[in-house]
Design an enzyme around this catalytic site. Structure first.
Site, PDB file in Angstrom:
ATOM      1  N   ARG A 279      22.807  23.537  23.554  1.00  0.00           N
ATOM      2  CA  ARG A 279      21.635  24.364  23.260  1.00  0.00           C
ATOM      3  C   ARG A 279      20.616  24.275  24.396  1.00  0.00           C
ATOM      4  O   ARG A 279      20.169  23.192  24.759  1.00  0.00           O
ATOM      5  CB  ARG A 279      20.988  23.942  21.941  1.00  0.00           C
TER       6      ARG A 279
ATOM      7  N   GLU B  95      30.416  24.862  22.887  1.00  0.00           N
ATOM      8  CA  GLU B  95      29.661  25.954  22.264  1.00  0.00           C
ATOM      9  C   GLU B  95      28.325  26.115  22.982  1.00  0.00           C
ATOM     10  O   GLU B  95      27.594  25.148  23.169  1.00  0.00           O
ATOM     11  CB  GLU B  95      29.433  25.589  20.795  1.00  0.00           C
TER      12      GLU B  95
ATOM     13  N   THR C 124      25.131  29.583  16.868  1.00  0.00           N
ATOM     14  CA  THR C 124      23.960  30.294  16.348  1.00  0.00           C
ATOM     15  C   THR C 124      24.200  31.809  16.394  1.00  0.00           C
ATOM     16  O   THR C 124      23.341  32.583  16.807  1.00  0.00           O
ATOM     17  CB  THR C 124      22.665  29.898  17.106  1.00  0.00           C
TER      18      THR C 124
ATOM     19  N   LYS D 217      31.714  24.282   8.993  1.00  0.00           N
ATOM     20  CA  LYS D 217      30.717  23.456   9.682  1.00  0.00           C
ATOM     21  C   LYS D 217      29.690  23.008   8.654  1.00  0.00           C
ATOM     22  O   LYS D 217      28.867  23.803   8.198  1.00  0.00           O
ATOM     23  CB  LYS D 217      30.059  24.284  10.787  1.00  0.00           C
TER      24      LYS D 217
ATOM     25  N   GLY E 107      22.809  15.350  12.877  1.00  0.00           N
ATOM     26  CA  GLY E 107      22.588  13.972  12.451  1.00  0.00           C
ATOM     27  C   GLY E 107      23.831  13.106  12.457  1.00  0.00           C
ATOM     28  O   GLY E 107      23.882  12.082  11.781  1.00  0.00           O
TER      29      GLY E 107
ATOM     30  N   GLY F 265      25.057  17.961  19.336  1.00  0.00           N
ATOM     31  CA  GLY F 265      24.102  18.726  20.121  1.00  0.00           C
ATOM     32  C   GLY F 265      23.261  17.836  21.011  1.00  0.00           C
ATOM     33  O   GLY F 265      23.683  17.438  22.094  1.00  0.00           O
TER      34      GLY F 265
END
Length: 196
Positions: free
Chosen positions: A5, A28, A57, A117, A147, A167
């Protein structure tokens, strides 16, 4: 799965290389990153034969088509949107919608999802996943995102998780390829050591 991200096109190849070198072969790029389609296209051109690369996303059919146009192979979403799942499968890509409830899970599977997911995983928890897995088809692939990391991989494996999406634990804006390489190596080592 590495979730990049915020990654920029001018850094994505160096980061992709250290991920692949570490053994992470699913990457991703979230659609709310700078110029995500450019980054995905660059990764596909360079590493498409070594890794499964796509977008996260993803919220609309048009975004699915855009990712397909640059060679992406997977679509990950934060929610369970039948339109996105169906467009993904029609475009020949793998679909990983976000789920948190049994209703989400079965809706996703009925519309063709390749895997689920669980997001955010820290809210579903291992007990929640265990309860939901009791009613899912046994072959369902499940991924924990949000998390999760080396500190709790073992707990998730105990309840039958297939894999993880990482992430900020692997990449955040400003991290150098060296930073990512170090984090990736630690994650892969923990994953391999704790996997049943």
């Amino acid at each position: 799965m590495a979730i990049l991200r915020g990654v920029r096109p001018d850094e994505v190849l160096a980061i992709g290389q250290v991920l692949i070198d570490a053994g992470i072969t699913t990457i991703e790029v979230p659609m709310n990153s700078p110029e995500p389609l450019d980054s995905i296209g660059l990764l596909v051109d360079k590493f498409g034969d070594q890794a499964s690369i796509g977008a996260g996303t993803v919220l609309t059919r048009q975004s699915v088509r855009d990712v397909a146009s640059v060679g992406g192979k997977l679509i990950v979403s934060p929610d369970t949107n039948p339109d996105v799942i169906e467009e993904t499968r029609a475009s020949g890509m793998a679909s990983y919608p976000g789920v948190a409830t049994p209703t989400d899970c079965f809706t996703a599977l009925r519309h063709g999802a390749n895997g689920l997911k669980f997001f955010p995983a820290f809210l579903v928890g291992t007990k929640g996943l265990s309860a939901i897995k009791a009613v899912l088809p046994k072959e369902t692939k499940t991924y924990a995102v949000g998390g999760v990391g080396p500190d709790n991989f073992a707990d998730w494996f105990k309840v039958g998780i297939t894999g993880f999406g990482i992430g900020s634990g692997i990449y955040s804006v400003g991290h150098s390829p060296d930073d990512v390489a170090k984090r990736a190596a630690e994650i892969v080592k923990a994953f391999d050591a704790q996997r049943p």
